[in-house]
Design a protein around this motif. Structure first.
Motif, PDB file in Angstrom:
ATOM      1  N   HIS A 148     -20.004   3.424 -13.895  1.00 41.29           N
ATOM      2  CA  HIS A 148     -20.113   4.099 -15.195  1.00 41.29           C
ATOM      3  C   HIS A 148     -21.567   4.157 -15.649  1.00 41.29           C
ATOM      4  O   HIS A 148     -22.388   3.350 -15.269  1.00 41.29           O
ATOM      5  CB  HIS A 148     -19.277   3.361 -16.249  1.00 41.29           C
ATOM      6  CG  HIS A 148     -17.787   3.593 -16.100  1.00 41.29           C
ATOM      7  ND1 HIS A 148     -17.052   3.016 -15.096  1.00 41.29           N
ATOM      8  CD2 HIS A 148     -16.925   4.327 -16.832  1.00 41.29           C
ATOM      9  CE1 HIS A 148     -15.794   3.365 -15.203  1.00 41.29           C
ATOM     10  NE2 HIS A 148     -15.691   4.174 -16.241  1.00 41.29           N
TER      11      HIS A 148
ATOM     12  N   VAL B 200     -11.445  -4.429 -16.593  1.00 45.90           N
ATOM     13  CA  VAL B 200     -11.808  -3.279 -17.432  1.00 45.90           C
ATOM     14  C   VAL B 200     -11.137  -2.042 -16.853  1.00 45.90           C
ATOM     15  O   VAL B 200     -11.436  -1.634 -15.728  1.00 45.90           O
ATOM     16  CB  VAL B 200     -13.337  -3.063 -17.481  1.00 45.90           C
ATOM     17  CG1 VAL B 200     -13.678  -1.880 -18.386  1.00 45.90           C
ATOM     18  CG2 VAL B 200     -14.044  -4.310 -17.956  1.00 45.90           C
ATOM     19  N   GLY B 201     -10.222  -1.444 -17.602  1.00 41.31           N
ATOM     20  CA  GLY B 201      -9.544  -0.249 -17.122  1.00 41.31           C
ATOM     21  C   GLY B 201      -8.862  -0.452 -15.787  1.00 41.31           C
ATOM     22  O   GLY B 201      -8.831   0.468 -14.957  1.00 41.31           O
ATOM     23  N   GLY B 202      -8.352  -1.658 -15.559  1.00 44.57           N
ATOM     24  CA  GLY B 202      -7.691  -1.954 -14.304  1.00 44.57           C
ATOM     25  C   GLY B 202      -8.635  -2.286 -13.167  1.00 44.57           C
ATOM     26  O   GLY B 202      -8.187  -2.493 -12.043  1.00 44.57           O
ATOM     27  N   GLN B 203      -9.945  -2.341 -13.444  1.00 39.19           N
ATOM     28  CA  GLN B 203     -10.937  -2.609 -12.409  1.00 39.19           C
ATOM     29  C   GLN B 203     -11.624  -3.951 -12.632  1.00 39.19           C
ATOM     30  O   GLN B 203     -11.710  -4.458 -13.763  1.00 39.19           O
ATOM     31  CB  GLN B 203     -12.027  -1.524 -12.407  1.00 39.19           C
ATOM     32  CG  GLN B 203     -11.616  -0.178 -11.878  1.00 39.19           C
ATOM     33  CD  GLN B 203     -12.821   0.752 -11.839  1.00 39.19           C
ATOM     34  OE1 GLN B 203     -13.382   1.112 -12.862  1.00 39.19           O
ATOM     35  NE2 GLN B 203     -13.222   1.126 -10.636  1.00 39.19           N
TER      36      GLN B 203
ATOM     37  N   TRP C  57     -16.573  -1.625 -12.364  1.00 37.40           N
ATOM     38  CA  TRP C  57     -16.635  -0.735 -13.514  1.00 37.40           C
ATOM     39  C   TRP C  57     -18.078  -0.469 -13.932  1.00 37.40           C
ATOM     40  O   TRP C  57     -18.460   0.688 -14.192  1.00 37.40           O
ATOM     41  CB  TRP C  57     -15.839  -1.335 -14.670  1.00 37.40           C
ATOM     42  CG  TRP C  57     -15.692  -0.404 -15.839  1.00 37.40           C
ATOM     43  CD1 TRP C  57     -14.680   0.477 -16.081  1.00 37.40           C
ATOM     44  CD2 TRP C  57     -16.613  -0.255 -16.937  1.00 37.40           C
ATOM     45  NE1 TRP C  57     -14.893   1.158 -17.251  1.00 37.40           N
ATOM     46  CE2 TRP C  57     -16.091   0.729 -17.808  1.00 37.40           C
ATOM     47  CE3 TRP C  57     -17.822  -0.868 -17.266  1.00 37.40           C
ATOM     48  CZ2 TRP C  57     -16.731   1.111 -18.977  1.00 37.40           C
ATOM     49  CZ3 TRP C  57     -18.479  -0.470 -18.437  1.00 37.40           C
ATOM     50  CH2 TRP C  57     -17.918   0.509 -19.266  1.00 37.40           C
TER      51      TRP C  57
ATOM     52  N   TYR D 133      -5.359 -11.145 -14.014  1.00 37.23           N
ATOM     53  CA  TYR D 133      -5.047 -10.266 -15.136  1.00 37.23           C
ATOM     54  C   TYR D 133      -5.766 -10.716 -16.411  1.00 37.23           C
ATOM     55  O   TYR D 133      -5.257 -10.547 -17.506  1.00 37.23           O
ATOM     56  CB  TYR D 133      -3.531 -10.219 -15.368  1.00 37.23           C
ATOM     57  CG  TYR D 133      -2.801  -9.461 -14.290  1.00 37.23           C
ATOM     58  CD1 TYR D 133      -2.799  -8.071 -14.262  1.00 37.23           C
ATOM     59  CD2 TYR D 133      -2.130 -10.141 -13.277  1.00 37.23           C
ATOM     60  CE1 TYR D 133      -2.149  -7.376 -13.260  1.00 37.23           C
ATOM     61  CE2 TYR D 133      -1.472  -9.449 -12.276  1.00 37.23           C
ATOM     62  CZ  TYR D 133      -1.480  -8.056 -12.274  1.00 37.23           C
ATOM     63  OH  TYR D 133      -0.834  -7.370 -11.284  1.00 37.23           O
TER      64      TYR D 133
ATOM     65  N   PRO E 274     -14.757  -5.938 -13.427  1.00 37.78           N
ATOM     66  CA  PRO E 274     -15.887  -5.502 -14.257  1.00 37.78           C
ATOM     67  C   PRO E 274     -17.133  -5.123 -13.475  1.00 37.78           C
ATOM     68  O   PRO E 274     -17.874  -4.217 -13.879  1.00 37.78           O
ATOM     69  CB  PRO E 274     -16.146  -6.725 -15.153  1.00 37.78           C
ATOM     70  CG  PRO E 274     -14.837  -7.426 -15.237  1.00 37.78           C
ATOM     71  CD  PRO E 274     -14.226  -7.241 -13.876  1.00 37.78           C
TER      72      PRO E 274
END
Length: 248
Positions: free
Chosen positions: A248, A236-239, A244, A232, A241
């Motif tokens: 993206h 990034v956004g629950g993902q 992510w 935790y 990195p």
């Protein structure tokens, strides 16, 4: 291993001749291209006859074999664990006439107890480090000194080493750039490695940017601080990195 024992006992170890002639020549050419047109620093600590180049990850080029060298990784991982990230990362050119730097220890930027090994760092010699050209001055064993103790001049010794060598040292080790009395520039690549849950001195994520990070190898992305420091810590956004970035 002998090198790990020396790093623990003395706070530093010199690894001579780690680079091949071709790797060293390529790193020197890349250094010179980055240093072209760079002015001297504007403060006494960095050096008013010293040139520095930061934000190197987006233009690592021929430095990548140095930044990811397995022998350096082995020593850093022995001190910090397998998960760590870059702290400050820069190219330095100490020009003739530059005086000695004020002694300091790199981990002093963190408000941590002196006995915490928060970082383990490396200085890559792109030129021979000699007494005349201001080889880095180190105080052996000073990583174990109590708070408030500073080195006396006779406790600092030059880390003499040939070009292509690496000085690996504790972030708690007192050291300083020496006085360059020679007629030539002394170039070096300096890489700090810090625990993954610390804020690095350089913001590599912002300096490199998402597109720049995607262009790096996974190992360099990890060293840039992309990898999470825990379940935790660093997502990034629950993902993860890495996931992510690729989506993206």
């Amino acid at each position: 291993m002998i090198e790990i024992a020396a790093l623990e006992a003395e706070g530093f170890v010199v690894l001579p001749g780690l680079l091949s002639d071709a790797q060293l020549a390529a790193a020197v050419r890349h250094a010179d291209s980055l240093l072209h047109g760079v002015d001297w620093s504007d403060n006494d600590f960095d050096g008013r006859r010293t040139r520095r180049v930061y934000s190197l990850l987006s233009r690592a080029g021929a430095f990548e074999p140095l930044l990811t060298h397995p022998e350096v990784h082995r020593l850093v991982a022995a001190r910090l664990g397998e998960a760590y990230q870059f702290g400050m990362l820069f190219l330095s050119a100490v020009d003739p006439g530059q005086g000695a730097q004020s002694p300091h220890f790199d981990a002093g930027v963190y408000p941590l107890p002196r006995d915490v090994e928060a970082e383990t760092n490396v200085i890559w010699a792109l030129d021979d480090f000699t007494v005349d050209n201001g080889a880095t001055l180190i105080a052996p064993g000073s990583h174990r000194w109590p708070p408030g103790r500073h080195p006396q001049p006779d406790e600092l010794v030059p880390a003499v080493m040939p070009a292509g060598s690496a000085l690996v040292y504790s972030g708690r080790l007192w050291h300083a750039a020496g006085h360059n009395r020679a007629g030539t520039t002394r170039r070096a690549l300096i890489g700090e490695h810090v625990l993954p849950w610390l804020r690095p001195a350089d913001n590599h994520i912002l300096a490199t940017g998402p597109d720049g990070l995607r262009s790096l190898t996974p190992e360099l992305r990890r060293l840039a601080g992309v990898a999470p420091a825990g379940e935790y810590l660093g997502f990034v956004g629950g993902q993860d990195p890495e996931q992510w970035l690729l989506s993206h």
